[in-house]
Design a protein around this motif. Structure first.
Motif, short mmCIF file in Angstrom:
data_model
loop_
_atom_site.label_atom_id
_atom_site.label_comp_id
_atom_site.label_asym_id
_atom_site.label_seq_id
_atom_site.Cartn_x
_atom_site.Cartn_y
_atom_site.Cartn_z
N ALA A 138 43.30 -12.61 1.97
CA ALA A 138 41.92 -13.10 1.86
C ALA A 138 41.01 -12.03 1.27
N ARG A 139 41.25 -10.78 1.63
CA ARG A 139 40.43 -9.67 1.17
C ARG A 139 40.78 -9.25 -0.26
N GLU A 140 42.07 -9.23 -0.59
CA GLU A 140 42.54 -8.62 -1.84
C GLU A 140 42.92 -9.61 -2.96
N ARG A 141 43.19 -10.87 -2.60
CA ARG A 141 43.59 -11.87 -3.61
C ARG A 141 44.74 -11.37 -4.49
N PRO A 142 45.92 -11.09 -3.91
CA PRO A 142 47.02 -10.53 -4.70
C PRO A 142 47.59 -11.53 -5.71
N ASP A 143 48.14 -10.99 -6.81
CA ASP A 143 48.81 -11.81 -7.82
C ASP A 143 50.23 -12.14 -7.38
N LEU A 144 50.85 -11.19 -6.68
CA LEU A 144 52.25 -11.29 -6.29
C LEU A 144 52.42 -10.84 -4.85
N ALA A 145 53.30 -11.54 -4.12
CA ALA A 145 53.65 -11.13 -2.76
C ALA A 145 55.16 -11.03 -2.64
N MET A 146 55.62 -9.92 -2.07
CA MET A 146 57.03 -9.74 -1.75
C MET A 146 57.13 -10.00 -0.26
N VAL A 147 57.78 -11.10 0.14
CA VAL A 147 57.72 -11.57 1.52
C VAL A 147 59.10 -11.67 2.16
N ASP A 148 59.29 -10.97 3.28
CA ASP A 148 60.51 -11.11 4.06
C ASP A 148 60.43 -12.44 4.81
N VAL A 149 61.57 -13.07 5.05
CA VAL A 149 61.57 -14.35 5.77
C VAL A 149 61.35 -14.13 7.26
N ASN A 150 62.05 -13.16 7.83
CA ASN A 150 61.92 -12.84 9.26
C ASN A 150 61.03 -11.63 9.46
N LEU A 151 59.95 -11.82 10.22
CA LEU A 151 58.98 -10.75 10.44
C LEU A 151 58.81 -10.48 11.93
N LEU A 152 57.89 -9.59 12.28
CA LEU A 152 57.66 -9.26 13.69
C LEU A 152 57.34 -10.49 14.53
N ASP A 153 56.67 -11.47 13.94
CA ASP A 153 56.28 -12.67 14.69
C ASP A 153 57.25 -13.83 14.47
N GLY A 154 58.47 -13.53 14.05
CA GLY A 154 59.49 -14.58 13.90
C GLY A 154 59.74 -14.96 12.45
N MET A 155 60.29 -16.16 12.26
CA MET A 155 60.63 -16.61 10.91
C MET A 155 59.39 -17.24 10.25
#
Length: 151
Positions: free
Chosen positions: A48-65
């Motif tokens: 919301a703050r940065e408006r990224p062009d690209l995100a590299m996203v892991d499927v499983n994170l600290l808060d689950g899948m």
């Protein structure tokens, strides 16, 4: 004089060492890493703050899948291109939640550089070239243009 970064990237990964390694490779690839998140709440705050062009996203994170949910929201709300990073490719939802594709862990620097170049072409020119080695292209990008159903 070097060129300014052409892609603003967010890393959503809960393994701190891997996130730092990604940040280094992305920086060397001409990207501006605008933030690193380990869970859904942080990812949405940074986006919301940065408006990224690209995100590299892991499927499983600290808060689950939560990776697929994060990907879907980044694509729909912010127009961010998403690449999944995962040790469990079978956990990626059918349709890839709007992501461009997935890279299986472990990956190497060369693969990440090739994926960034692929994403850069897609973001700037809306073209899908030959996918990089070790990159699983999302099904929606392999469908002939006339066959893609509107969302």
């Amino acid at each position: 004089m070097s060129e300014p970064p052409d892609l603003r990237v967010i890393i959503v990964e809960d393994q701190a060492l891997l996130a730092m390694e990604l940040e280094l490779v992305l920086g060397e690839s001409g990207c501006d890493v605008v933030g690193c998140a380990m869970d859904q709440t942080s990812a949405f705050a940074i986006a919301a703050r940065e408006r990224p062009d690209l995100a590299m996203v892991d499927v499983n994170l600290l808060d689950g899948m939560t990776g697929p949910r994060i990907a879907q929201r980044l694509v729909s709300e912010f127009g961010t291109a998403v690449v999944f990073l995962t040790a469990n490719p079978e956990q990626i939802p059918e349709g890839f939640a709007g992501a461009l594709g997935a890279v299986s862990k472990p990956f190497d620097e060369q693969t990440i550089r090739a994926v960034v170049d692929f994403a850069r072409r897609f973001i700037h020119h809306r073209t899908v070239g030959e996918p990089p080695r070790r990159f699983r292209l999302a099904p929606w990008l392999t469908t002939p243009p006339g066959d893609i159903a509107p969302h």
